[in-house]
Write a protein that holds these residues in place. Structure first.
Motif, PDB file in Angstrom:
ATOM      1  N   ARG A 183       0.853  -1.203   0.000  1.00  0.00           N
ATOM      2  CA  ARG A 183       0.000   0.000   0.000  1.00  0.00           C
ATOM      3  C   ARG A 183       0.888   1.253   0.000  1.00  0.00           C
ATOM      4  O   ARG A 183       0.682   2.186  -0.767  1.00  0.00           O
ATOM      5  CB  ARG A 183      -0.915  -0.031   1.227  1.00  0.00           C
ATOM      6  N   LYS A 184       1.891   1.256   0.875  1.00  0.00           N
ATOM      7  CA  LYS A 184       2.822   2.390   0.954  1.00  0.00           C
ATOM      8  C   LYS A 184       3.581   2.557  -0.359  1.00  0.00           C
ATOM      9  O   LYS A 184       3.855   3.678  -0.798  1.00  0.00           O
ATOM     10  CB  LYS A 184       3.819   2.183   2.108  1.00  0.00           C
ATOM     11  N   SER A 185       3.939   1.434  -0.969  1.00  0.00           N
ATOM     12  CA  SER A 185       4.686   1.470  -2.239  1.00  0.00           C
ATOM     13  C   SER A 185       3.877   2.142  -3.337  1.00  0.00           C
ATOM     14  O   SER A 185       4.400   2.961  -4.099  1.00  0.00           O
ATOM     15  CB  SER A 185       5.066   0.048  -2.680  1.00  0.00           C
ATOM     16  N   GLU A 227       2.416   6.802  -6.699  1.00  0.00           N
ATOM     17  CA  GLU A 227       1.455   7.811  -7.155  1.00  0.00           C
ATOM     18  C   GLU A 227       2.010   9.222  -6.964  1.00  0.00           C
ATOM     19  O   GLU A 227       1.947  10.067  -7.857  1.00  0.00           O
ATOM     20  CB  GLU A 227       0.141   7.659  -6.376  1.00  0.00           C
ATOM     21  N   LYS A 228       2.574   9.460  -5.787  1.00  0.00           N
ATOM     22  CA  LYS A 228       3.143  10.779  -5.477  1.00  0.00           C
ATOM     23  C   LYS A 228       4.342  11.070  -6.383  1.00  0.00           C
ATOM     24  O   LYS A 228       4.470  12.161  -6.945  1.00  0.00           O
ATOM     25  CB  LYS A 228       3.567  10.807  -4.005  1.00  0.00           C
ATOM     26  N   ASN A 229       5.205  10.075  -6.533  1.00  0.00           N
ATOM     27  CA  ASN A 229       6.429  10.262  -7.320  1.00  0.00           C
ATOM     28  C   ASN A 229       6.176  10.398  -8.815  1.00  0.00           C
ATOM     29  O   ASN A 229       6.921  11.084  -9.515  1.00  0.00           O
ATOM     30  CB  ASN A 229       7.421   9.127  -7.044  1.00  0.00           C
ATOM     31  N   ASN A 237      13.705   2.265  -3.666  1.00  0.00           N
ATOM     32  CA  ASN A 237      13.818   1.872  -2.250  1.00  0.00           C
ATOM     33  C   ASN A 237      12.519   1.269  -1.732  1.00  0.00           C
ATOM     34  O   ASN A 237      12.532   0.270  -1.019  1.00  0.00           O
ATOM     35  CB  ASN A 237      14.201   3.088  -1.392  1.00  0.00           C
ATOM     36  N   GLN A 238      11.398   1.871  -2.119  1.00  0.00           N
ATOM     37  CA  GLN A 238      10.098   1.387  -1.655  1.00  0.00           C
ATOM     38  C   GLN A 238       9.791   0.000  -2.234  1.00  0.00           C
ATOM     39  O   GLN A 238       9.337  -0.901  -1.528  1.00  0.00           O
ATOM     40  CB  GLN A 238       9.010   2.385  -2.062  1.00  0.00           C
ATOM     41  N   VAL A 239      10.064  -0.170  -3.525  1.00  0.00           N
ATOM     42  CA  VAL A 239       9.828  -1.468  -4.180  1.00  0.00           C
ATOM     43  C   VAL A 239      10.755  -2.536  -3.603  1.00  0.00           C
ATOM     44  O   VAL A 239      10.360  -3.678  -3.376  1.00  0.00           O
ATOM     45  CB  VAL A 239       9.995  -1.346  -5.721  1.00  0.00           C
ATOM     46  N   PHE A 286      -7.578  -0.458  -3.028  1.00  0.00           N
ATOM     47  CA  PHE A 286      -6.609  -1.110  -2.139  1.00  0.00           C
ATOM     48  C   PHE A 286      -5.824  -0.060  -1.346  1.00  0.00           C
ATOM     49  O   PHE A 286      -5.590  -0.221  -0.145  1.00  0.00           O
ATOM     50  CB  PHE A 286      -5.665  -1.986  -2.955  1.00  0.00           C
ATOM     51  N   MET A 287      -5.423   1.032  -2.005  1.00  0.00           N
ATOM     52  CA  MET A 287      -4.650   2.079  -1.325  1.00  0.00           C
ATOM     53  C   MET A 287      -5.456   2.773  -0.235  1.00  0.00           C
ATOM     54  O   MET A 287      -4.933   3.184   0.777  1.00  0.00           O
ATOM     55  CB  MET A 287      -4.163   3.132  -2.336  1.00  0.00           C
TER      56      MET A 287
END
Length: 204
Positions: A16-18, A23-25, A104-106, A200-201
């Motif tokens: 979810r955070k990823s 989306e933001k990036n 990093n997130q992935v 989901f997010m």
């Protein structure tokens, strides 16, 4: 059996955070690219002026009364090209931050998945619901997005590294070559993915 839901819940939180980060990036990335386009056009304009200056002999014109004018104009235009190149390099730093943030997130998502493979069987990873795509699909989508931004950054950085204020041909073609690196289909795929994970997010 209780380890299985816990592992799945943890992984879903990281996924979810990823996607929230993606989306933001994506917005930041597109915004920075939009700022690069006029800079690339400016670079081409300066190159054209340098080309025009090199094709004329000011000493044979009424401007010959101004000594060293040609050299001074040439110097100013080279300075202008260098200034635009510096600004583009600053934009590349912003694009690099986006690439690093997504990578990093992935990487965290895949790390957590690998740590819990014993408690996440194939059925769990391929199961989807009305609000949540499968873990397998989401990991694949994140991997595709990460690859896209990594390759895009590398191609754009490589192009910028070839540009020098004293190489007019490369400066003149820079804007078109920069545009040719765009891959709208890949960006559309990422937008589609973000739509698929929108429920989901928002869910917790």
């Amino acid at each position: 059996m209780c380890a299985k839901p816990a592992a799945l819940t943890s992984l879903q939180q990281v996924l979810r955070k990823s996607f929230q980060s993606l989306e933001k990036n994506q917005k930041v990335w597109n915004s920075v690219l939009a700022e690069c386009s006029p800079l690339m056009v400016s670079l081409g304009n300066v190159a054209e002026q340098l080309r025009a200056l090199s094709n004329v002999q000011l000493s044979n014109t009424p401007l010959s009364v101004f000594p060293d004018l040609q050299e001074r104009l040439h110097f100013k235009l080279i300075q202008a090209a260098d200034t635009v190149l510096e600004k583009l390099n600053e934009k590349m730093s912003s694009l690099q931050s986006v690439r690093d943030s997504i990578s990093n997130q992935v990487s965290r998502a895949f790390q957590l998945y690998e740590q819990n493979t014993d408690s996440l069987d194939l059925l769990t990873c391929t199961q989807r619901s009305s609000t949540s795509p499968s873990v397998a699909d989401m990991l694949e989508w994140l991997q595709d997005a990460e690859r896209h931004y990594r390759q895009q950054f590398l191609r754009r950085k490589t192009l910028l590294q070839t540009l020098r204020a004293d190489n007019l041909s490369l400066l003149e073609s820079a804007s078109k070559r920069w545009e040719s690196l765009e891959s709208p289909s890949e960006e559309e795929n990422i937008t589609d993915v973000l739509f698929k994970v929108s429920f989901f997010m928002e869910s917790q």
